[in-house]
Motif scaffolding. Structure first.
Motif, PDB file in Angstrom:
ATOM      1  N   PHE A   1      35.883  59.848  40.130  1.00 61.34           N
ATOM      2  CA  PHE A   1      35.618  61.272  40.030  1.00 61.34           C
ATOM      3  C   PHE A   1      36.057  62.247  40.317  1.00 61.34           C
ATOM      4  O   PHE A   1      36.734  62.130  41.310  1.00 61.34           O
ATOM      5  N   THR A   2      35.431  63.057  38.951  1.00 65.81           N
ATOM      6  CA  THR A   2      36.988  63.746  39.364  1.00 65.81           C
ATOM      7  C   THR A   2      36.356  65.450  38.570  1.00 65.81           C
ATOM      8  O   THR A   2      35.338  65.557  38.554  1.00 65.81           O
ATOM      9  N   PRO A   3      37.293  66.708  38.471  1.00 64.86           N
ATOM     10  CA  PRO A   3      36.400  67.670  38.556  1.00 64.86           C
ATOM     11  C   PRO A   3      36.065  67.945  36.804  1.00 64.86           C
ATOM     12  O   PRO A   3      35.210  68.854  36.594  1.00 64.86           O
ATOM     13  N   GLU A   4      36.686  66.696  35.946  1.00 63.67           N
ATOM     14  CA  GLU A   4      36.126  66.725  34.713  1.00 63.67           C
ATOM     15  C   GLU A   4      34.486  66.306  34.601  1.00 63.67           C
ATOM     16  O   GLU A   4      34.195  66.355  33.836  1.00 63.67           O
ATOM     17  N   GLY A   5      34.303  65.342  35.664  1.00 61.40           N
ATOM     18  CA  GLY A   5      33.076  64.418  35.709  1.00 61.40           C
ATOM     19  C   GLY A   5      33.492  63.105  36.186  1.00 61.40           C
ATOM     20  O   GLY A   5      34.127  63.084  36.638  1.00 61.40           O
ATOM     21  N   ILE A   6      32.603  62.410  35.845  1.00 59.84           N
ATOM     22  CA  ILE A   6      32.671  60.957  36.473  1.00 59.84           C
ATOM     23  C   ILE A   6      33.396  60.539  34.773  1.00 59.84           C
ATOM     24  O   ILE A   6      33.032  60.403  34.149  1.00 59.84           O
ATOM     25  N   ARG A   7      33.839  59.510  35.501  1.00 58.60           N
ATOM     26  CA  ARG A   7      35.080  58.167  34.744  1.00 58.60           C
ATOM     27  C   ARG A   7      35.002  56.810  34.508  1.00 58.60           C
ATOM     28  O   ARG A   7      35.297  56.215  35.917  1.00 58.60           O
ATOM     29  N   PRO A   8      33.952  55.968  34.112  1.00 59.31           N
ATOM     30  CA  PRO A   8      33.694  54.758  34.254  1.00 59.31           C
ATOM     31  C   PRO A   8      34.712  54.510  33.742  1.00 59.31           C
ATOM     32  O   PRO A   8      35.346  54.029  32.605  1.00 59.31           O
ATOM     33  N   GLY A   9      35.485  52.832  34.404  1.00 53.12           N
ATOM     34  CA  GLY A   9      35.970  51.971  33.715  1.00 53.12           C
ATOM     35  C   GLY A   9      35.263  50.088  33.847  1.00 53.12           C
ATOM     36  O   GLY A   9      34.692  49.901  34.957  1.00 53.12           O
ATOM     37  N   VAL A  10      35.324  49.306  33.133  1.00 50.08           N
ATOM     38  CA  VAL A  10      35.630  48.121  32.988  1.00 50.08           C
ATOM     39  C   VAL A  10      36.726  47.150  32.988  1.00 50.08           C
ATOM     40  O   VAL A  10      37.552  47.730  32.911  1.00 50.08           O
ATOM     41  N   MET A  11      36.546  46.512  33.559  1.00 48.11           N
ATOM     42  CA  MET A  11      37.362  45.086  33.772  1.00 48.11           C
ATOM     43  C   MET A  11      36.335  43.865  33.996  1.00 48.11           C
ATOM     44  O   MET A  11      35.820  43.037  34.238  1.00 48.11           O
ATOM     45  N   SER A  12      37.002  42.687  32.659  1.00 45.12           N
ATOM     46  CA  SER A  12      36.774  41.827  32.697  1.00 45.12           C
ATOM     47  C   SER A  12      37.532  40.607  32.294  1.00 45.12           C
ATOM     48  O   SER A  12      38.172  40.205  31.418  1.00 45.12           O
ATOM     49  N   THR A  13      38.309  39.387  32.513  1.00 42.64           N
ATOM     50  CA  THR A  13      38.627  37.894  32.159  1.00 42.64           C
ATOM     51  C   THR A  13      37.915  37.060  32.482  1.00 42.64           C
ATOM     52  O   THR A  13      37.192  36.559  33.857  1.00 42.64           O
ATOM     53  N   LEU A  14      38.106  35.945  31.579  1.00 41.75           N
ATOM     54  CA  LEU A  14      37.699  35.168  31.009  1.00 41.75           C
ATOM     55  C   LEU A  14      38.117  33.961  30.994  1.00 41.75           C
ATOM     56  O   LEU A  14      39.192  34.163  30.517  1.00 41.75           O
ATOM     57  N   ALA A  15      38.556  32.955  32.358  1.00 36.11           N
ATOM     58  CA  ALA A  15      39.148  32.024  32.302  1.00 36.11           C
ATOM     59  C   ALA A  15      39.027  31.023  31.859  1.00 36.11           C
ATOM     60  O   ALA A  15      38.028  29.934  32.373  1.00 36.11           O
ATOM     61  N   MET A  16      39.486  29.917  30.431  1.00 35.37           N
ATOM     62  CA  MET A  16      39.698  28.122  30.688  1.00 35.37           C
ATOM     63  C   MET A  16      40.710  27.601  31.131  1.00 35.37           C
ATOM     64  O   MET A  16      41.992  27.781  30.792  1.00 35.37           O
ATOM     65  N   GLN A  17      39.731  26.446  31.815  1.00 31.81           N
ATOM     66  CA  GLN A  17      41.666  25.067  32.143  1.00 31.81           C
ATOM     67  C   GLN A  17      41.467  24.228  30.659  1.00 31.81           C
ATOM     68  O   GLN A  17      40.646  23.608  30.562  1.00 31.81           O
ATOM     69  N   ILE A  18      42.449  24.336  30.011  1.00 32.68           N
ATOM     70  CA  ILE A  18      43.025  23.830  29.267  1.00 32.68           C
ATOM     71  C   ILE A  18      43.253  21.899  29.622  1.00 32.68           C
ATOM     72  O   ILE A  18      42.861  21.236  28.531  1.00 32.68           O
ATOM     73  N   ASP A  19      44.199  21.972  30.771  1.00 34.28           N
ATOM     74  CA  ASP A  19      44.945  20.564  30.103  1.00 34.28           C
ATOM     75  C   ASP A  19      44.848  21.052  31.827  1.00 34.28           C
ATOM     76  O   ASP A  19      44.743  21.889  32.930  1.00 34.28           O
ATOM     77  N   LYS A  20      45.576  20.380  32.766  1.00 31.29           N
ATOM     78  CA  LYS A  20      46.111  19.669  33.964  1.00 31.29           C
ATOM     79  C   LYS A  20      46.872  20.616  33.924  1.00 31.29           C
ATOM     80  O   LYS A  20      46.707  21.457  35.237  1.00 31.29           O
ATOM     81  N   HIS A  21      47.813  21.720  33.586  1.00 34.56           N
ATOM     82  CA  HIS A  21      48.691  22.137  33.964  1.00 34.56           C
ATOM     83  C   HIS A  21      48.713  23.857  33.249  1.00 34.56           C
ATOM     84  O   HIS A  21      49.736  24.677  33.547  1.00 34.56           O
ATOM     85  N   SER A  22      47.584  24.251  32.125  1.00 40.63           N
ATOM     86  CA  SER A  22      47.759  25.064  31.414  1.00 40.63           C
ATOM     87  C   SER A  22      45.949  25.555  31.826  1.00 40.63           C
ATOM     88  O   SER A  22      45.180  25.521  32.033  1.00 40.63           O
ATOM     89  N   VAL A  23      46.099  27.158  31.550  1.00 35.55           N
ATOM     90  CA  VAL A  23      45.561  28.040  31.935  1.00 35.55           C
ATOM     91  C   VAL A  23      45.491  29.136  31.138  1.00 35.55           C
ATOM     92  O   VAL A  23      46.488  29.020  30.427  1.00 35.55           O
ATOM     93  N   GLY A  24      44.016  29.387  30.321  1.00 32.35           N
ATOM     94  CA  GLY A  24      43.826  30.465  28.639  1.00 32.35           C
ATOM     95  C   GLY A  24      43.061  31.497  29.487  1.00 32.35           C
ATOM     96  O   GLY A  24      41.932  31.388  30.292  1.00 32.35           O
ATOM     97  N   TYR A  25      43.587  32.767  29.640  1.00 34.38           N
ATOM     98  CA  TYR A  25      42.710  33.630  29.746  1.00 34.38           C
ATOM     99  C   TYR A  25      42.582  34.330  28.830  1.00 34.38           C
ATOM    100  O   TYR A  25      43.771  34.973  27.884  1.00 34.38           O
ATOM    101  N   LEU A  26      41.084  35.719  28.872  1.00 34.48           N
ATOM    102  CA  LEU A  26      41.420  36.923  27.994  1.00 34.48           C
ATOM    103  C   LEU A  26      40.641  37.821  28.435  1.00 34.48           C
ATOM    104  O   LEU A  26      39.804  37.928  29.451  1.00 34.48           O
ATOM    105  N   THR A  27      41.205  39.195  28.748  1.00 35.88           N
ATOM    106  CA  THR A  27      40.556  40.093  29.457  1.00 35.88           C
ATOM    107  C   THR A  27      40.502  41.304  28.882  1.00 35.88           C
ATOM    108  O   THR A  27      41.404  41.267  27.404  1.00 35.88           O
ATOM    109  N   TYR A  28      39.780  42.099  29.087  1.00 36.10           N
ATOM    110  CA  TYR A  28      39.254  43.093  28.232  1.00 36.10           C
ATOM    111  C   TYR A  28      39.131  44.218  28.903  1.00 36.10           C
ATOM    112  O   TYR A  28      38.613  43.883  30.208  1.00 36.10           O
TER     113      TYR A  28
END
Length: 563
Positions: A248-275
């Motif tokens: 909430f600012t004097p100029e109005g309401i500023r919305p924001g979003v964040m999302s991360t999807l993670a996948m276990q590739i193998d025993k030692h590796s993880v992949g992430y996709l973030t927006y």
């Protein structure tokens, strides 16, 4: 190095070590070990009243170890929880109608209740202090030609100007409400070039299960805001976390979003996709691979105001508790190369140095000290241009300072702390240590007849004969021989070692040797070793092992070359 609690410093019984069997020992192996010790310690085997009295004590201990390890129910508790599990109040561990899993579940329920009471008393403070230092005047000084020829700067003006350009402080404390609900209060203050600001945050997190949690956070600072966050395990390989914020600012309401999807590739590796969406829109993806000795992180980000690609590599030197790090980052902002090292300097403290060389940022030295839950950062800006001299000094000077501080301050401090820890352990175990010493001597007295019989039998068939065995704080100086002086920190264990020999073979498992019959801990809190000189087929052999190291005799690598 921190001092453990009194409870952790108390000597505990190790039934596996006492019976000299492995933790995977079968029922038959436990029975054989019990019968072997019973032949030496059964009171009916001794006529002398004094020996009979000593035998009763050791036979009862042998019987207790056998009763626990031969009972699947009690053994399951002992393996998982030790003696504290067997002695826990509020439950009956000898109920034959319950499986080991059910008994452990009952214990864990009581342990969870205790943990909840302890958790309600903890606040888990976390802090972060960052002090940025501008030292560019060291390598980019003002040119003397800028001064008037008739004006000669005084001595103070000749010194480089080093100043604190910014400071940031943050602190948070947790307020556990229940095992699944926690409130966190945090605050931040920052100042840069004479101006500053701050904020305060209050959050509440509820854990639904090991697969999901949700959090709501209220913040006040540069305008009030409210945010919602969550985490959810989707499948065995996928999990998600994200959230939304309303500012909430004097100029109005500023919305924001964040999302991360993670996948276990193998025993030692993880992949992430973030927006991230809102004032700034960013899409990033990364792959993290973490193994025992290496850590890799490849990231790509596309968005405003900058897009970049980065590669981070960490080499873990586990034996030295050292990590070597290298990072390369390039994008619309320019390019950066960073290299450094992180070293564990005590049980709860890590110290790291990193040199950053980039365009247009110049050369920076980053110093980071982590102590428990407190983090201290000191980024030092050395030069606004990429020059050899600041790179050289940023690399070499921290190494020299580290060696000087380590040798002059850290090692003496750790040595003093270790001495205090050892002294505290000795105080906590003083009476028990006297009891163990007396018990070991009694065991050796009772072993005398068995020792003589086994030694004579092995000598007659030119088998395995123990010439000398000592246990305790033994020097590993290669110039020393087996003729160690028997002191308060080293004991003679020739008799009990010979009594373990069977059919010209000796086997010792990965347990502390201090719990073996005829042994005790002569150097509590110190690193101990076992040194054995023996003959096999009338040839000399010699070996030294660590306290918890397994051992099999005879072995060709132990043979002593006689010239």
């Amino acid at each position: 190095m921190d001092i453990e609690s009194d409870e952790e410093n108390v000597i505990e019984e190790d039934f596996y070590s006492f019976l000299n069997v492995s933790k995977e020992a079968s029922r038959e192996e436990i029975n054989n070990a019990y019968r072997r010790l019973s032949r030496m310690y059964h009171p009916d085997k001794h006529v002398d009243p004094e020996l009979k009295s000593k035998a009763e004590v050791l036979f009862n201990k042998t019987k207790k170890a056998y009763e626990v390890l031969s009972d699947p129910h009690r053994r399951a508790i002992y393996d998982s929880l030790g003696m504290k599990g067997l002695e826990t109040e509020g439950w009956e561990i000898v109920q034959r109608t319950k499986t080991p899993a059910e008994i452990r579940a009952e214990y864990e329920q009581l342990a969870e209740e205790r943990a909840e009471r302890r958790k309600q008393q903890r606040t888990n403070p976390n802090g972060n202090i960052t002090v940025a230092i501008n030292a560019t005047d060291l390598f980019n000084p003002y040119d003397d030609e800028l001064f008037d020829d008739e004006f000669e700067p005084d001595l103070l003006q000749r010194f480089p100007n080093i100043e604190v350009s910014s400071m940031q402080f943050s602190q948070s404390v947790d307020f556990p409400l229940t095992q699944k609900d926690t409130c966190t209060l945090s605050g931040q203050l920052q100042t840069q070039n004479g101006t500053g600001g701050g904020g305060v945050n209050l959050s509440w997190r509820h854990i639904y299960s090991h697969k999901s949690w949700a959090e709501v956070e209220l913040a006040a600072g540069s305008g009030p805001s409210v945010s919602f966050k969550g985490f959810r395990t989707l499948t065995k390989r996928f999990f998600w976390n994200g959230g939304a914020v309303l500012q909430f600012t004097p100029e109005g309401i500023r919305p924001g979003v964040m999302s991360t999807l993670a996948m276990q590739i193998d025993k030692h590796s993880v992949g992430y996709l973030t927006y991230q969406g809102g004032i700034r829109s960013i899409v990033s993806t990364s792959i993290v691979r973490d193994t025992e000795f290496n850590h890799y992180n490849l990231s790509i980000q596309v968005g405003l105001p900058h897009s970049y690609i980065s590669l981070n590599y960490t080499r873990k030197m586990l034996s030295q508790e050292l990590k070597l790090k290298l990072s390369v980052k390039a994008g619309t902002f320019g390019g950066v190369v960073e290299y450094g090292a992180e070293k564990k300097v005590s049980k709860h403290s890590n110290l790291s140095f990193a040199v950053t060389v980039g365009v247009p940022s110049g050369v920076k030295l980053k110093i980071r000290l982590t102590r428990a839950n407190q983090v201290y950062n000191f980024p030092i800006h050395l030069c606004e241009e990429v020059m050899p001299s600041p790179i050289f000094y940023a690399t070499v000077v921290p190494l020299i300072v580290y060696v000087v501080v380590k040798k002059g301050f850290v090692e003496p401090f750790l040595k003093e702390q270790k001495a205090k820890k050892v002294e505290k352990q000795k105080q906590n175990n003083f009476n028990k240590l006297l009891e163990k010493r007396k018990e070991a001597q009694a065991a050796q007295d009772l072993m005398t007849a068995t020792y003589t019989r086994i030694k004579e039998a092995e000598e007659n068939k030119k088998g395995l004969v123990i010439i000398k065995a000592i246990y305790g704080k033994i020097s590993t100086d290669p110039n020393e021989t087996g003729d160690h002086e028997i002191s308060n920190e080293v004991i003679d264990v020739t008799i009990p070692i010979q009594c373990i020999v069977k059919d010209s073979k000796l086997t010792m498992h990965e347990h502390t040797k201090s719990q073996l019959p005829g042994f005790f801990d002569p150097a509590i809190g110190e690193d101990k070793m076992l040194h054995i000189i023996y003959n096999y087929r009338e040839q000399p052999y010699e070996v030294t092992i660590k306290d918890n190291e397994s051992l099999r005799l005879p072995k060709n690598s132990h043979r002593v070359n006689v010239t």
